[in-house]
Scaffold this motif. Structure first.
Motif, PDB file in Angstrom:
ATOM      1  N   ARG A   1     -78.894  -5.896 -35.542  1.00 27.72           N
ATOM      2  CA  ARG A   1     -77.531  -6.439 -35.494  1.00 27.72           C
ATOM      3  C   ARG A   1     -76.879  -6.388 -36.884  1.00 27.72           C
TER       4      ARG A   1
ATOM      5  N   GLU B   1     -71.460 -16.033 -42.425  1.00 32.95           N
ATOM      6  CA  GLU B   1     -72.794 -15.880 -43.021  1.00 32.95           C
ATOM      7  C   GLU B   1     -73.321 -17.214 -43.526  1.00 32.95           C
ATOM      8  N   HIS B   2     -74.573 -17.474 -43.219  1.00 28.64           N
ATOM      9  CA  HIS B   2     -75.243 -18.736 -43.591  1.00 28.64           C
ATOM     10  C   HIS B   2     -74.544 -19.936 -42.951  1.00 28.64           C
TER      11      HIS B   2
ATOM     12  N   ASP C   1     -75.073 -20.256 -39.414  1.00 32.58           N
ATOM     13  CA  ASP C   1     -75.776 -20.534 -38.140  1.00 32.58           C
ATOM     14  C   ASP C   1     -76.684 -21.757 -38.219  1.00 32.58           C
ATOM     15  N   TYR C   2     -77.472 -21.869 -39.307  1.00 29.47           N
ATOM     16  CA  TYR C   2     -78.377 -23.030 -39.390  1.00 29.47           C
ATOM     17  C   TYR C   2     -77.614 -24.301 -39.790  1.00 29.47           C
TER      18      TYR C   2
ATOM     19  N   CYS D   1     -84.901 -19.625 -40.397  1.00 26.21           N
ATOM     20  CA  CYS D   1     -83.661 -18.950 -40.012  1.00 26.21           C
ATOM     21  C   CYS D   1     -82.967 -19.703 -38.878  1.00 26.21           C
ATOM     22  N   GLY D   2     -81.683 -19.411 -38.719  1.00 24.96           N
ATOM     23  CA  GLY D   2     -80.918 -19.963 -37.604  1.00 24.96           C
ATOM     24  C   GLY D   2     -81.090 -19.063 -36.382  1.00 24.96           C
TER      25      GLY D   2
ATOM     26  N   ASP E   1     -79.569 -14.086 -35.286  1.00 27.74           N
ATOM     27  CA  ASP E   1     -80.118 -12.736 -35.141  1.00 27.74           C
ATOM     28  C   ASP E   1     -80.697 -12.520 -33.746  1.00 27.74           C
TER      29      ASP E   1
ATOM     30  N   TYR F   1     -83.813 -18.165 -49.382  1.00 22.59           N
ATOM     31  CA  TYR F   1     -83.228 -18.563 -48.107  1.00 22.59           C
ATOM     32  C   TYR F   1     -83.530 -20.024 -47.767  1.00 22.59           C
TER      33      TYR F   1
ATOM     34  N   ALA G   1     -78.747 -12.079 -44.707  1.00 23.89           N
ATOM     35  CA  ALA G   1     -79.122 -13.182 -45.594  1.00 23.89           C
ATOM     36  C   ALA G   1     -78.670 -12.973 -47.033  1.00 23.89           C
TER      37      ALA G   1
HETATM   38  C1  GLA Z   1     -80.676 -14.242 -41.771  1.00 20.92           C
HETATM   39  C2  GLA Z   1     -81.129 -15.297 -40.764  1.00 20.92           C
HETATM   40  C3  GLA Z   1     -79.961 -15.741 -39.893  1.00 20.92           C
HETATM   41  C4  GLA Z   1     -78.744 -16.139 -40.736  1.00 20.92           C
HETATM   42  C5  GLA Z   1     -78.441 -15.076 -41.790  1.00 20.92           C
HETATM   43  C6  GLA Z   1     -77.380 -15.513 -42.756  1.00 20.92           C
HETATM   44  O1  GLA Z   1     -80.304 -13.081 -41.104  1.00 20.92           O
HETATM   45  O2  GLA Z   1     -82.166 -14.806 -39.958  1.00 20.92           O
HETATM   46  O3  GLA Z   1     -80.372 -16.797 -39.060  1.00 20.92           O
HETATM   47  O4  GLA Z   1     -78.936 -17.386 -41.328  1.00 20.92           O
HETATM   48  O5  GLA Z   1     -79.595 -14.720 -42.538  1.00 20.92           O
HETATM   49  O6  GLA Z   1     -76.160 -15.663 -42.110  1.00 20.92           O
END
Ligand code: GLA
Length: 391
Positions: free
Chosen positions: A31, A37-38, A40-41, A171-172, A175, A225, A340
């Motif tokens: 994807r 960006e950053h 989602d979490y 991660c959030g 993805d 991260y 990321a």
């Molecule tokens: C990585 C993580 C995602 C998201 C991005 C930043 O891809 O896996 O969950 O946090 O970084 O947007």
């Protein structure tokens, strides 16, 4: 795709032999995130789309007490006794399938031996979700082989959990969600708090999406991260005292302006400002796409990069140089890092007749600046994970 699967079947049989067991094949894309960006979490909004590049998995039960894991892309050949398959191993890629299998284990009536061969064309560690693609292709395969009937959202959650708990990256959900729910010619406008999406038509007309890879090596679990995730949690713990919020994604720009001075640490304040302003940019990006206003989308992408550079500090010399080079090319509407950060790729929108000029100019400028050679890919807005037929 047909030829790719055919040649993979040959490789599979060369590695594992022929058998009467049914062989199945699955594909999961990578994807690109357009903007958001950053977030989602932080329970915010994101706007990714699935790519034409991805991971193929050929899989079948082997009647043995072993998971035989193999990849066309990496030398490691796993021969893991089923009873020992819940341990993390010293082979990065193999931990993604193993982590996913662990998530399913309590729901299976005994894990059976399987032969699994992976093949991918997503560049690794480039921020294009090669790992989520491996996770989701595995989750989809296990779901079908064991006839579990889990809905897509459960496959997404299991894959995310595998990455959080087994691989160790906090991660959030973006993805795995994008890999699961990609739709041709649409971006996925995902609310990461409600975990609900809407597909937004991405009509490029005379424009193209170009992905440029810094080719700077990085490893997400080694990067900063997880540190950013903690910094955001600190910001929320302060803002919560003044606002009725659980996550940064719920804070409006106006509330942030009012209460930002309550965050004493400047770094934490900057991190919060990025997330909150980025969230706002996603909403504006969706509105601009609905109007067919790609120029505005481009401007928002530029602003997103600046925010990631100065407030979130996840870009670095390579990504900044690549974006700077892209913006000098006539016909470029916007350019930003995607994923990321800390290396990885940029995504740019540009006029289709400028693609060749873009490749040449950006290549030269970036090489002069960094000594590295970039790679380019045209992003086709594609479908999500799926099972395929053996030709
Ligand atoms: C990585 C993580 C995602 C998201 C991005 C930043 O891809 O896996 O969950 O946090 O970084 O947007």
């Amino acid at each position: 795709m047909k030829e790719r699967v055919k040649s993979l079947v040959k490789k599979f049989e060369a590695r594992f032999g022929k058998s009467d067991e049914k062989l199945s094949v699955f594909f999961a894309p990578g994807r690109v995130n357009l903007i958001g960006e950053h977030t989602d979490y932080n329970g915010g909004y994101v706007l990714p789309f699935a790519l034409q590049y991805g991971t193929l998995l050929l899989i079948r039960f082997n009647g043995l007490d072993q998971l035989r894991l193999s990849s066309v892309n990496f030398p490691y050949e796993g021969r893991i006794p089923v009873a020992e398959s819940s341990k993390k191993i010293d082979q990065e890629w193999a931990n993604y399938p193993l982590g996913v299998i662990q998530q399913f284990r309590p729901h299976l009536n005994g894990l059976k031996g399987m032969d699994m061969l992976y093949e991918g064309d997503i560049p690794n560690g480039a921020g294009l979700s090669s790992s989520a693609s491996i996770e989701m292709v595995t989750a989809c395969a296990i779901n079908e082989l064991y006839r579990l009937g889990w809905p897509m959202i459960e496959l997404i959650r299991a894959s995310k959990k595998a990455e959080n708990e087994f691989v160790g990256v906090n991660c959030g959900i973006m993805d795995q969600y994008a890999v699961g729910n990609g739709k041709k010619d649409h971006a996925i406008f995902l609310d990461c708090d409600a975990v609900r999406h809407e597909w937004i038509p991405l009509e490029l007309k005379d424009y193209r999406l170009i992905i440029a890879n810094t080719n700077k090596k990085r490893k997400l679990s080694d990067s900063k991260y997880n540190e950013r995730v903690e910094e955001c949690a600190k910001a929320v713990s302060i803002l919560k005292r003044f606002l009725d919020v659980r996550q940064l994604g719920q804070v409006s720009m106006a509330d942030f302006e009012t209460y930002q001075h309550k965050i004493p640490d400047e770094t934490i304040r900057k991190r919060a400002r990025h997330v909150i302003s980025e969230n706002d940019r996603v909403l504006r990006a969706v509105a601009s796409m609905r109007r067919g206003d790609l120029a505005e989308l481009g401007r928002l992408m530029d602003q997103s990069h600046e925010s990631l550079r100065y407030d979130y500090e996840v870009t670095g010399h390579e990504l900044d140089s690549l974006v700077e080079a892209a913006r000098r090319v006539p016909g470029v509407l916007g350019s930003r890092m995607t994923g990321a950060g800390f290396g990885g790729c940029t995504v740019s929108i540009l006029q289709k007749d400028q693609v060749e000029t873009f490749r040449k100019q950006v290549h030269n400028h970036y090489m002069n600046k960094t000594g590295l050679i970039p790679s380019f890919y045209e992003g086709e807005v594609s479908n999500g994970v799926t099972s395929l037929q053996i030709p």
